[in-house]
Design a protein around this motif. Structure first.
Motif, short mmCIF file in Angstrom:
data_model
loop_
_atom_site.label_atom_id
_atom_site.label_comp_id
_atom_site.label_asym_id
_atom_site.label_seq_id
_atom_site.Cartn_x
_atom_site.Cartn_y
_atom_site.Cartn_z
N LYS A 33 1.03 -1.11 -0.08
CA LYS A 33 -0.09 0.03 0.00
C LYS A 33 0.87 1.18 0.13
N PRO A 34 1.60 1.35 -0.91
CA PRO A 34 2.46 2.56 -1.06
C PRO A 34 1.98 3.99 -1.00
N ASP A 35 2.54 4.88 -0.78
CA ASP A 35 1.83 6.25 -0.99
C ASP A 35 1.96 7.06 -2.09
N LEU A 36 2.94 6.59 -3.01
CA LEU A 36 3.17 7.00 -4.02
C LEU A 36 3.87 5.98 -5.17
N MET A 37 3.54 6.01 -6.39
CA MET A 37 4.28 5.12 -7.45
C MET A 37 5.08 5.90 -8.47
N VAL A 38 6.41 5.53 -8.69
CA VAL A 38 7.29 6.05 -9.80
C VAL A 38 6.97 4.86 -10.64
N LEU A 39 6.58 4.85 -11.86
CA LEU A 39 6.12 3.77 -12.59
C LEU A 39 6.71 4.04 -14.11
N ASP A 40 7.62 3.11 -14.45
CA ASP A 40 8.24 3.16 -15.85
C ASP A 40 6.96 2.38 -16.92
N TRP A 41 6.99 3.22 -17.94
CA TRP A 41 5.90 2.75 -19.00
C TRP A 41 6.28 1.45 -19.67
N MET A 42 7.89 1.20 -20.01
CA MET A 42 8.21 0.00 -20.84
C MET A 42 8.77 -1.04 -19.83
N LEU A 43 7.96 -1.90 -19.50
CA LEU A 43 8.16 -3.09 -18.47
C LEU A 43 7.96 -4.36 -19.08
N PRO A 44 8.82 -5.33 -18.95
CA PRO A 44 8.35 -6.73 -19.36
C PRO A 44 7.04 -7.09 -18.76
N ASN A 45 6.54 -8.15 -19.45
CA ASN A 45 5.27 -8.89 -19.32
C ASN A 45 4.03 -7.75 -19.30
N VAL A 46 3.86 -7.34 -18.20
CA VAL A 46 2.72 -6.04 -17.85
C VAL A 46 3.19 -4.64 -17.90
N SER A 47 2.64 -3.91 -19.05
CA SER A 47 3.42 -2.71 -19.47
C SER A 47 2.61 -1.75 -17.99
N GLY A 48 3.47 -0.54 -18.15
CA GLY A 48 3.26 0.41 -17.05
C GLY A 48 1.91 1.19 -17.35
N ILE A 49 1.17 1.13 -18.39
CA ILE A 49 0.09 1.64 -18.63
C ILE A 49 -1.08 0.79 -18.18
N GLU A 50 -0.77 -0.61 -18.40
CA GLU A 50 -1.77 -1.58 -17.84
C GLU A 50 -1.68 -1.56 -16.25
N ILE A 51 -0.59 -1.65 -15.60
CA ILE A 51 -0.34 -1.43 -14.23
C ILE A 51 -1.12 -0.05 -13.73
N CYS A 52 -1.15 0.78 -14.43
CA CYS A 52 -1.70 2.13 -13.92
C CYS A 52 -3.17 2.17 -14.08
N ARG A 53 -3.48 1.54 -15.12
CA ARG A 53 -5.19 1.37 -15.57
C ARG A 53 -5.66 0.41 -14.36
N GLN A 54 -4.95 -0.68 -13.90
CA GLN A 54 -5.60 -1.71 -12.89
C GLN A 54 -5.51 -1.03 -11.42
N VAL A 55 -4.46 0.00 -11.06
CA VAL A 55 -4.36 0.37 -9.71
C VAL A 55 -5.47 1.30 -9.59
N LYS A 56 -5.71 2.24 -10.65
CA LYS A 56 -6.56 3.34 -10.46
C LYS A 56 -8.19 2.64 -10.81
N ALA A 57 -8.33 1.39 -11.29
CA ALA A 57 -9.62 0.87 -11.42
C ALA A 57 -9.96 0.43 -10.07
N ASN A 58 -9.21 -0.14 -9.12
CA ASN A 58 -9.47 -0.75 -7.89
C ASN A 58 -9.63 0.39 -6.69
N PRO A 59 -10.82 0.34 -6.19
CA PRO A 59 -11.22 1.40 -5.24
C PRO A 59 -10.09 1.35 -3.93
N ASP A 60 -9.54 0.46 -3.67
CA ASP A 60 -8.39 0.31 -2.66
C ASP A 60 -7.39 0.91 -2.83
#
Length: 230
Positions: free
Chosen positions: A50-77
């Motif tokens: 439960k970090p207070d902030l994420m520094v997130l690279d766009w280009m990542l292996p397997n799951v992209s930063g864009i997809e991570i961002c989408r999932q994190v922001k879609a989760n109410p928690d």
């Protein structure tokens, strides 16, 4: 105990040199740092840390930063976690895509570390103002995090360190209902075991000080859940 209030920054970066630069500079600024090297690990650590902030690279292996961002922001928690996206993509369409996916800020590589730290502090002043030394106000209560002082109706109140951290947490999000477990993580830290009933004891102490000069009780008990300010 004081470290419980230190913001945790999750760095999601697969390039080791970039990770080390970020980790070094964040720790030099006094932040706790968690590291993830790919998307799957990042999503796991978001749930666990439960970090207070994420520094997130766009280009990542397997799951992209864009997809991570989408999932994190879609989760109410987790949607309230600010995300600063790092990318070598400098086109306006890429920046727009990152922001529309939910990123709170977008920084193009190569970037200035000084500028990145400034942007990070800006996001944390918005979401964790007490940890950045800001002054918080709720009704007739003023909490000066930089001076570590609390006033109510002009009278200075004397709070213990735990009660001060508890009040600052409640004042950062007036109206939000905090569960006892959430308060334990925020006030004591995730690595320390404390019985949840301890929260009730410290809330009682906090209430007593806040009401010592006759003011109304500003803390609301939410039966079966936890506490809220207002």
């Amino acid at each position: 105990m004081a470290a419980a209030q230190t913001p945790c920054v999750l760095v999601v970066e697969d390039e080791s040199a970039q990770r080390e630069v970020l980790k070094y500079n964040l720790e030099a600024e006094g932040f706790r740092v968690a590291i993830a090297v790919n998307g799957d690990e990042a999503l796991l650590m978001v749930r666990e840390e439960k970090p207070d902030l994420m520094v997130l690279d766009w280009m990542l292996p397997n799951v992209s930063g864009i997809e991570i961002c989408r999932q994190v922001k879609a989760n109410p928690d987790t949607r309230q976690i600010p995300i600063i996206m790092l990318s070598a993509r400098s086109e306006e369409t890429d920046r727009v895509r990152g922001l529309e996916t939910g990123a709170d800020d977008y920084v193009v590589k190569p970037y200035s570390v000084v500028e990145l730290m400034a942007r990070l502090r800006t996001q944390l002043r918005r979401t964790r103002p007490a940890t950045m030394g800001e002054r918080l106000t709720y009704d007739d209560i003023i909490l000066d995090a930089g001076e570590h002082r609390v006033f109510r109706s002009g009278d200075m109140l004397h709070l213990g360190p735990t009660e001060f951290r508890l009040l600052s947490t409640l004042m950062e999000k007036p109206g939000r209902v905090w569960t006892r477990d959430q308060l334990l993580d925020r006030v004591w830290g995730r690595d320390i075991y404390v019985d949840t009933r301890t929260i009730d004891v410290h809330v009682g102490r906090l209430r007593k000080v806040l009401m010592q000069n006759g003011g109304a009780d500003p803390i609301r008990t939410v039966r079966g859940t936890g506490y809220s300010l207002g």
